[in-house]
Write an enzyme that holds these catalytic residues in place. Structure first.
Site, PDB file in Angstrom:
ATOM      1  N   LYS A 145       0.865  -1.183   0.000  1.00  0.00           N
ATOM      2  CA  LYS A 145       0.000   0.000   0.000  1.00  0.00           C
ATOM      3  C   LYS A 145       0.899   1.228   0.000  1.00  0.00           C
ATOM      4  O   LYS A 145       2.101   1.119   0.240  1.00  0.00           O
ATOM      5  CB  LYS A 145      -0.924   0.004   1.225  1.00  0.00           C
ATOM      6  CG  LYS A 145      -0.202  -0.353   2.539  1.00  0.00           C
ATOM      7  CD  LYS A 145      -1.158  -0.538   3.703  1.00  0.00           C
ATOM      8  CE  LYS A 145      -1.801  -1.906   3.791  1.00  0.00           C
ATOM      9  NZ  LYS A 145      -3.206  -1.926   3.407  1.00  0.00           N
TER      10      LYS A 145
ATOM     11  N   LYS B 144      -0.643   3.993   8.144  1.00  0.00           N
ATOM     12  CA  LYS B 144      -0.737   2.598   7.707  1.00  0.00           C
ATOM     13  C   LYS B 144       0.261   1.711   8.463  1.00  0.00           C
ATOM     14  O   LYS B 144       0.197   0.495   8.427  1.00  0.00           O
ATOM     15  CB  LYS B 144      -0.518   2.486   6.203  1.00  0.00           C
ATOM     16  CG  LYS B 144      -1.646   3.139   5.381  1.00  0.00           C
ATOM     17  CD  LYS B 144      -1.338   3.116   3.890  1.00  0.00           C
ATOM     18  CE  LYS B 144      -2.317   3.919   3.040  1.00  0.00           C
ATOM     19  NZ  LYS B 144      -3.597   3.216   2.794  1.00  0.00           N
TER      20      LYS B 144
ATOM     21  N   THR C  83      -8.774  -1.765   0.412  1.00  0.00           N
ATOM     22  CA  THR C  83      -9.371  -2.641  -0.599  1.00  0.00           C
ATOM     23  C   THR C  83      -8.438  -3.804  -0.925  1.00  0.00           C
ATOM     24  O   THR C  83      -8.905  -4.868  -1.338  1.00  0.00           O
ATOM     25  CB  THR C  83      -9.698  -1.859  -1.891  1.00  0.00           C
ATOM     26  OG1 THR C  83      -8.624  -0.965  -2.183  1.00  0.00           O
ATOM     27  CG2 THR C  83     -10.983  -1.088  -1.747  1.00  0.00           C
TER      28      THR C  83
HETATM   29  C1  26Q Z   1      -5.487  15.706  -3.366  1.00  0.00           C
HETATM   30  C2  26Q Z   1      -5.098  17.005  -3.643  1.00  0.00           C
HETATM   31  C3  26Q Z   1      -3.944  17.246  -4.376  1.00  0.00           C
HETATM   32  C4  26Q Z   1      -3.187  16.185  -4.821  1.00  0.00           C
HETATM   33  C5  26Q Z   1      -3.582  14.890  -4.551  1.00  0.00           C
HETATM   34  C6  26Q Z   1      -4.725  14.634  -3.817  1.00  0.00           C
HETATM   35  C7  26Q Z   1      -5.132  13.255  -3.507  1.00  0.00           C
HETATM   36  C8  26Q Z   1      -5.002  12.233  -4.437  1.00  0.00           C
HETATM   37  C9  26Q Z   1      -5.356  10.938  -4.129  1.00  0.00           C
HETATM   38  C10 26Q Z   1      -5.658  12.931  -2.266  1.00  0.00           C
HETATM   39  C11 26Q Z   1      -6.032  11.631  -1.966  1.00  0.00           C
HETATM   40  C12 26Q Z   1      -5.884  10.604  -2.907  1.00  0.00           C
HETATM   41  C13 26Q Z   1      -6.229   9.202  -2.646  1.00  0.00           C
HETATM   42  C14 26Q Z   1      -6.817   8.760  -1.564  1.00  0.00           C
HETATM   43  C15 26Q Z   1      -7.084   7.334  -1.378  1.00  0.00           C
HETATM   44  O1  26Q Z   1      -6.666   6.502  -2.151  1.00  0.00           O
HETATM   45  N1  26Q Z   1      -7.824   6.961  -0.328  1.00  0.00           N
HETATM   46  C16 26Q Z   1      -8.159   5.572  -0.093  1.00  0.00           C
HETATM   47  O2  26Q Z   1      -9.384   5.293  -0.744  1.00  0.00           O
HETATM   48  C17 26Q Z   1      -9.679   3.915  -0.715  1.00  0.00           C
HETATM   49  C18 26Q Z   1     -10.931   3.692  -1.520  1.00  0.00           C
HETATM   50  O3  26Q Z   1     -12.058   4.149  -0.839  1.00  0.00           O
HETATM   51  C19 26Q Z   1      -9.816   3.430   0.719  1.00  0.00           C
HETATM   52  O4  26Q Z   1      -9.979   2.033   0.696  1.00  0.00           O
HETATM   53  C20 26Q Z   1      -8.586   3.791   1.543  1.00  0.00           C
HETATM   54  O5  26Q Z   1      -8.810   3.466   2.897  1.00  0.00           O
HETATM   55  C21 26Q Z   1      -8.282   5.267   1.393  1.00  0.00           C
HETATM   56  O6  26Q Z   1      -7.063   5.584   2.058  1.00  0.00           O
END
Ligand code: 26Q
Length: 828
Positions: free
Chosen positions: A563, A569, A671
């Site tokens: 992950k 984590k 997931t």
């Molecule tokens: C936001 C602003 C600027 C740049 C990047 C981002 C950004 C990009 C991706 C913020 C967050 C993410 C990804 C988050 C993520 O993957 N969260 C996960 O989502 C999964 C699906 O629901 C969950 O299973 C996980 O627990 C969660 O961490």
């Protein structure tokens, strides 16, 4: 045993069903041969693996193209309510094998490969992973579009066509290095560009080059073009083929010819360059360095292109704006596309000329929002100033939404200024910011979390005041994963073992895996399971050796934690476990210990220094253990670089143990935990995210749960002292002392000092030390069980049997019924 819809149909009939008439897949005049010969004008004798891959991919695309068109025509005719899934990320991985499986073309591919004496596996490797996502959220979007197509829902995915996906990770001296992922270096056979359907996006500023970066020039409005690139999304059985539409940014007038002619070549090209920069690169998920203007524009660009596209399509079949929400459901994957709220309002107010109340009603009814995080620092907030410069009309709309909202709150909760402050869409104090989560909740009819505990905490803590205000909007949709990619395709031997026992109905009705429960008591089936696992382990070990030279023993327990690297984590907790085991062997070299292999994989955000240090620590730990003759052959640690969908597809089937050890209350769902479960791994983990529901489904006695609960974490913060554990737990102390003594950094003294700082001096925010002892106890129970293969197999089978709930088909069914009110629209 096989029943509809998965019955094996003869290849020729299949092709006819896909509308291919007399066309053959292979043979003198077959699709494959023609593509090989004509696409690249290659001599059949001299053909290389990449060309073979392209010929296969193009042949498969030919087979599905008629059905793809028919799917879209059916939607046009039936005019059903459509689902629009907006996401900044789609972590697709490879497509060829998946499309072949879902179209059930395996026999044709096997036959073709045989005729041409080609190895299919190396050929599949020619396809680069489409890494258009960071991790869980992006992969979820990919699983969801697979499920929507399989369930014949009229749906479309909207995203961005990044030229560079998530960075490539390599290791140098144990440190992570990043390289750009130019995944589109060669033409991608799966995309179809549709220049005729380009849309215009208007901004209130222009851009100019300044010191190598683009700066907004206020007050000089400009227009961008969104060019759609469509990708087929093949439902299992090939009945429905939906579309994933990815937008690429371009300049409107490719460049100013006047300026060009007058010799200002660079200036003339600046606009073009600026425009094309917009969809150049995926931003890494990075809670430490937020707030890039380009990301802000990317988010708006996705929203503006997608809403323009869906509104245009809506207008083709409908005349009355009032029925918009009966025909259109828009799901926002996190707040990243939350600008859909003011953008849809702008369209309804300024273009459709509706009044505020009607526009607001339609907006709320059309939109729904999924939250993926509780971490306050990860909730998106954009400077109000940026809206002022780039999107002033949107700011006007947001402020009007806020004015009405706060008036309402004040009248319902008179005198409660704090509540008003927490609910407001504008964060005051210092630089004013727009709170995107509040905007998404206020401007939609549904807000969901992604696992039961997460949805509950969302309501009770993170956005409590908004949940008080709109309790009926809040709901849970526990995540799921597609069993096609993650079991059928990734683990063919186990899949076949399951099908031989219960038939193949599980492939699109995963609850049928519960039929395996009685097989836990069936010795022959247990042995078949153990054989399948060993087979997957051997395959992985062989691949690992061939590609990296690393040798792992298939007799050892394969334990995986894969992950993104994040403090919450707790990859560090896993590493501490290994250090304790290592210490036990150093203290007592004759200790009997089942051989273990600990796999770690995952990327750290480029600017997340501690996460990168954790990678370095794991690698030094691995190196020290490898160099120590006492432990060699009993403990092995491997950090696998460049974790991606394809690597997950290899490693997950081969794992005996799934490590899911986030600080309780911090992992929204997870997931990969589900993928491991359906592949027959046993989980060692904390009571967090969907792991809680998995243990419930499998029976807690078949899980290795340990550690503080979310309540205990939240309640214990005030009194928690990592020092107490250091002083009072000898193994904890010895492990930390060994690290701080530079045992794992003999040639780099002091480099792990920041680990001491996080784990002790700064209070160990993620409570590693609080859970270490319980972790080791659970680990011991797990190892004891492994020594009894029959009992191990029993529990693993009960895990598989209980994993049905974690199909993304179930998740999507719940979204369709509870949130979208969307029904299947079968293609004849
Ligand atoms: C936001 C602003 C600027 C740049 C990047 C981002 C950004 C990009 C991706 C913020 C967050 C993410 C990804 C988050 C993520 O993957 N969260 C996960 O989502 C999964 C699906 O629901 C969950 O299973 C996980 O627990 C969660 O961490």
């Amino acid at each position: 045993m096989a029943t509809e819809p998965n019955a094996q149909i003869r290849p020729a009939e299949l092709l006819k069903q896909y509308g291919c008439g007399p066309i053959q897949f292979t043979g003198d005049d077959g699709l494959y041969e023609r593509h090989l010969l004509f696409d690249n004008v290659t001599d059949l004798e001299a053909v290389r693996a990449r060309e073979q891959y392209e010929a296969f991919a193009h042949s498969v695309r030919d087979v599905l193209s008629q059905r793809w068109l028919l799917t879209q025509k059916t939607y046009e005719r039936e005019n059903p309510k459509r689902v629009h899934y907006l996401s900044m990320e789609f972590l697709l991985g490879r497509s060829l094998a998946n499309n072949v499986t879902n179209l059930m073309l395996d026999p044709l591919v096997t036959q073709t490969a045989k005729q041409h004496k080609v190895d299919v596996l190396p050929l599949l490797e020619q396809e680069p992973d489409a890494g258009l996502g960071n991790g869980g959220l992006g992969r979820l979007a990919a699983c969801f579009i697979d499920s929507m197509a399989t369930m014949q829902l009229p749906a479309i995915g909207y995203g961005l066509r990044y030229e560079y996906g998530i960075f490539k990770q390599s290791l140098q001296d144990g440190w992570q290095h990043e390289q750009g992922d130019k995944w589109l270096r060669r033409p991608d056979p799966w995309e179809v560009v549709r220049p005729d359907e380009a849309v215009k996006v208007k901004l209130n500023c222009s851009f100019q080059m300044q010191g190598g970066t683009f700066q907004a020039v206020p007050g000089r409005p400009s227009t961008l073009l969104g060019i759609p690139y469509d990708r087929p999304v093949v439902g299992y059985g090939g009945k429905t083929i939906n579309t994933l539409r990815l937008w690429s940014a371009a300049a409107c007038n490719s460049f100013d010819f006047q300026e060009f002619s007058s010799g200002a070549f660079a200036e003339a090209l600046a606009d073009t360059l600026a425009a094309e920069s917009l969809t150049r690169v995926l931003y890494p998920d990075d809670s430490t360095s937020k707030g890039q203007g380009l990301r802000f524009l990317q988010e708006y660009f996705l929203v503006a292109c997608s809403l323009a596209d869906l509104v245009r399509r809506y207008r083709l079949s409908n005349t009355d704006w009032n029925t918009l929400a009966d025909k259109v459901a828009i799901q926002l994957n996190d707040t990243h596309p939350a600008m859909a709220v003011p953008e849809l309002m702008r369209i309804l107010l300024d273009e459709a000329q509706l009044g505020w109340d009607q526009a607001w009603d339609l907006t709320k009814k059309s939109l729904a929002y999924t939250n993926h995080t509780l971490l306050p620092e990860a909730l998106e907030k954009w400077p109000l100033e940026w809206f002022e410069t780039m999107l002033p009309r949107h700011l006007e709309i947001i402020l009007e939404i806020n004015r009405r909202l706060l008036d309402d709150v004040r009248s319902r909760f008179p005198g409660d200024g704090q509540r008003v402050e927490r609910i407001s869409l504008v964060e005051e104090g210092g630089q004013r910011k727009i709170r995107m989560a509040n905007l998404a909740i206020v401007g939609s009819h549904s807000t969901n979390g992604v696992a039961a505990i997460h949805s509950e905490l969302l309501r009770k803590t993170t956005v409590k005041e908004l949940a008080d205000l709109f309790p009926e909007r809040f709901n849970n949709k526990t995540n799921g994963v597609t069993p096609r990619r993650w079991l059928l395709l990734a683990n063919p031997v186990l899949a076949q073992t399951i099908t031989e026992a219960i038939g193949d109905g599980w492939i699109n009705d995963l609850d049928q895996l519960s039929k395996l429960r009685p097989f836990a008591e069936n010795e022959a089936f247990r042995h078949a399971f153990l054989r399948a696992k060993r087979n997957a382990k051997s395959q992985f070990a062989a691949w690992l050796k061939a590609t990296s030279g690393h040798v792992v023993s298939v007799d050892s327990i394969f334990d995986s934690q894969v992950k993104r690297i994040h403090e919450y984590k707790r990859q560090l907790l896993n590493a501490l476990r290994v250090v304790v085991l290592y210490n036990r062997l150093r203290e007592n070299p004759n200790l009997e210990m089942t051989p273990r292999t600990f796999f770690f994989a995952g990327k750290a955000a480029p600017a997340y220094r501690l996460a990168k240090l954790i990678i370095k620590f794991i690698n030094n730990l691995a190196g020290t253990i490898d160099g120590d003759s006492v432990v060699r052959g009993r403990l092995k640690v491997l950090f696998l670089p460049e974790y991606c969908v394809s690597l997950a597809e290899r490693l997950i089937p081969a794992s005996d143990v799934s490590t899911q050890i986030s600080t309780a209350g911090y992992e929204a769902s997870g997931t990969s935990n589900m993928k491991f479960m359906m592949n027959g791994a046993l989980t060692i983990g904390t009571r967090d995210g969907a792991t809680i529901e998995m243990a419930e489904a499998a029976g807690e006695e078949n899980f290795f749960l340990f550690g503080l609960t979310a309540e205990q974490v939240a309640g214990g913060r005030g009194s928690y002292s990592p020092h107490w554990h250091y002083e009072n737990e000898p193994e904890t102390r010895a492990a930390l002392d060994l690290i701080f003594s530079d045992h794992f950094s003999q040639n780099e003294p002091g480099i792990f000092a920041p680990l001491r700082d996080t784990l002790l001096t700064s209070g160990d925010f993620y409570m590693h030390l609080a859970d270490l002892k319980a972790y080791l106890e659970a680990d011991q129970r797990l190892v004891d069980l492994y020594a009894r293969p029959e009992d191990w197999a029993r529990k693993a089978i009960l895990n598989i049997a209980g994993s049905g709930k974690f199909s993304s088909d179930r998740t999507i069914r719940e979204y369709a019924t509870d949130i979208w009110a969307a029904k299947p629209c079968p293609v004849p």
